[in-house]
Design a protein around this motif. Structure first.
Motif, PDB file in Angstrom:
ATOM      1  N   SER A   1       2.297  11.529 -10.526  1.00 46.62           N
ATOM      2  CA  SER A   1       1.533  12.747 -10.771  1.00 46.62           C
ATOM      3  C   SER A   1       2.439  13.926 -11.095  1.00 46.62           C
ATOM      4  CB  SER A   1       0.655  13.073  -9.560  1.00 46.62           C
ATOM      5  OG  SER A   1       1.469  13.458  -8.468  1.00 46.62           O
ATOM      6  N   CYS A   2       3.731  13.778 -10.848  1.00 48.12           N
ATOM      7  CA  CYS A   2       4.670  14.853 -11.148  1.00 48.12           C
ATOM      8  C   CYS A   2       5.059  14.891 -12.618  1.00 48.12           C
ATOM      9  CB  CYS A   2       5.938  14.708 -10.295  1.00 48.12           C
ATOM     10  SG  CYS A   2       5.614  14.899  -8.536  1.00 48.12           S
ATOM     11  N   TRP A   3       4.824  13.838 -13.360  1.00 49.43           N
ATOM     12  CA  TRP A   3       5.154  13.802 -14.789  1.00 49.43           C
ATOM     13  C   TRP A   3       3.886  13.609 -15.584  1.00 49.43           C
ATOM     14  CZ3 TRP A   3       8.301  11.343 -11.203  1.00 49.43           C
ATOM     15  CH2 TRP A   3       9.594  11.846 -11.133  1.00 49.43           C
TER      16      TRP A   3
ATOM     17  N   THR B   1       0.834  -1.206   0.000  1.00 44.63           N
ATOM     18  CA  THR B   1       0.000   0.000   0.000  1.00 44.63           C
ATOM     19  C   THR B   1       0.865   1.250   0.000  1.00 44.63           C
ATOM     20  OG1 THR B   1      -1.684  -1.211   1.238  1.00 44.63           O
ATOM     21  CG2 THR B   1      -1.872   1.179   1.185  1.00 44.63           C
ATOM     22  N   ILE B   2       1.894   1.275   0.809  1.00 42.02           N
ATOM     23  CA  ILE B   2       2.805   2.424   0.863  1.00 42.02           C
ATOM     24  C   ILE B   2       3.530   2.585  -0.468  1.00 42.02           C
ATOM     25  CG2 ILE B   2       4.911   3.317   1.946  1.00 42.02           C
ATOM     26  CD1 ILE B   2       3.895   2.156   4.587  1.00 42.02           C
ATOM     27  N   ALA B   3       3.981   1.494  -1.057  1.00 40.56           N
ATOM     28  CA  ALA B   3       4.683   1.547  -2.339  1.00 40.56           C
ATOM     29  C   ALA B   3       3.759   2.069  -3.432  1.00 40.56           C
ATOM     30  CB  ALA B   3       5.236   0.172  -2.705  1.00 40.56           C
ATOM     31  N   LEU B   4       2.505   1.600  -3.468  1.00 37.88           N
ATOM     32  CA  LEU B   4       1.543   2.075  -4.466  1.00 37.88           C
ATOM     33  C   LEU B   4       1.236   3.568  -4.290  1.00 37.88           C
ATOM     34  CD1 LEU B   4      -0.998  -0.878  -4.784  1.00 37.88           C
ATOM     35  CD2 LEU B   4       0.524   0.004  -6.542  1.00 37.88           C
ATOM     36  N   ALA B   5       1.075   3.991  -3.052  1.00 41.62           N
ATOM     37  CA  ALA B   5       0.820   5.411  -2.778  1.00 41.62           C
ATOM     38  C   ALA B   5       2.003   6.249  -3.241  1.00 41.62           C
ATOM     39  CB  ALA B   5       0.550   5.623  -1.296  1.00 41.62           C
ATOM     40  N   PHE B   6       3.211   5.789  -2.980  1.00 43.73           N
ATOM     41  CA  PHE B   6       4.418   6.509  -3.375  1.00 43.73           C
ATOM     42  C   PHE B   6       4.521   6.598  -4.895  1.00 43.73           C
ATOM     43  CE2 PHE B   6       8.983   6.524  -4.417  1.00 43.73           C
ATOM     44  CZ  PHE B   6       9.340   7.746  -3.836  1.00 43.73           C
ATOM     45  N   VAL B   7       4.259   5.510  -5.583  1.00 44.22           N
ATOM     46  CA  VAL B   7       4.313   5.490  -7.047  1.00 44.22           C
ATOM     47  C   VAL B   7       3.231   6.406  -7.623  1.00 44.22           C
ATOM     48  CG1 VAL B   7       3.952   4.018  -9.092  1.00 44.22           C
ATOM     49  CG2 VAL B   7       5.382   3.217  -7.211  1.00 44.22           C
ATOM     50  N   THR B   8       2.050   6.423  -7.039  1.00 39.73           N
ATOM     51  CA  THR B   8       0.964   7.275  -7.513  1.00 39.73           C
ATOM     52  C   THR B   8       1.320   8.750  -7.357  1.00 39.73           C
ATOM     53  OG1 THR B   8      -0.631   5.572  -6.884  1.00 39.73           O
ATOM     54  CG2 THR B   8      -1.492   7.799  -7.265  1.00 39.73           C
ATOM     55  N   VAL B   9       1.839   9.106  -6.200  1.00 37.35           N
ATOM     56  CA  VAL B   9       2.244  10.497  -5.949  1.00 37.35           C
ATOM     57  C   VAL B   9       3.373  10.888  -6.884  1.00 37.35           C
ATOM     58  CG1 VAL B   9       3.323  12.048  -4.261  1.00 37.35           C
ATOM     59  CG2 VAL B   9       1.441  10.570  -3.570  1.00 37.35           C
TER      60      VAL B   9
END
Length: 184
Positions: free
Chosen positions: A19-21, A8-16
């Motif tokens: 969003s920068c690109w 869950t933490i890894a998915l949240a990090f990848v999602t955030v």
């Protein structure tokens, strides 16, 4: 359980991070577009949002500018007499008010009325103005002093633009104190 938390933490990090690109040419979604791009009107231009069709509007009837206190006495002899009889200071006579009144008096009044209110200021001594009254010779009240500071009288000009309403009352207090000292 620990694996689910890590995923869950890894998915949240990848999602955030993702969003920068992306495609920068496409603007973000705007919830209230009129807040982002307001319609600006020139000062004296036509404006369909007002009844008279003009951008510049007069103040609302009965409104008072911030920091201004209405003064209900006219700049006439009748207004002077009414102020002399009815107008009373809203400020308490205390050391702070008298001290500021003295400061304002020294700035604006001493050159004509003198340090003691005897009508012997520097401009009178140099014959620039004649007939500046001595406070002890005058039948004055708080209201008449304030009125004269507000509008001026005879050769004295108005000091309303230089002094706030509070400073005018403080100066009035100090003039009354000088008058009391002259009458002793």
């Amino acid at each position: 359980m620990k694996n689910i938390l890590k995923i869950t933490i890894a998915l949240a990090f990848v999602t955030v991070l993702s969003s920068c690109w992306g495609d920068k040419s496409k603007p973000n979604y705007q919830y209230m577009p009129d807040m982002y791009k307001s319609v600006g009107y020139e000062t004296y231009s036509e404006n369909p949002n007002f009844n008279n069709g003009m951008t510049t509007q007069a103040p609302a009837e009965g409104s008072i500018a911030r920091g201004k206190v209405p003064y209900d006495y006219k700049d006439t002899n009748e207004g002077y007499e009414a102020a002399k009889l009815d107008l009373k200071s809203p400020l308490e006579v205390n050391e702070a008010n008298l001290e500021n009144g003295k400061k304002m008096y020294n700035i604006y009044c001493t050159s004509c009325h003198g340090k003691t209110g005897a009508g012997d200021g520097t401009l009178v001594q140099r014959d620039k103005f004649l007939g500046v009254p001595n406070y002890k010779d005058r039948d004055i009240t708080d209201g008449s002093i304030y009125h004269v500071i507000m509008y001026g009288r005879n050769m004295m000009g108005s000091h309303a633009s230089q002094l706030t309403a509070k400073e005018r009352w403080q100066t009035t207090m100090y003039v009354q104190q000088l008058r009391t000292e002259l009458l002793k």
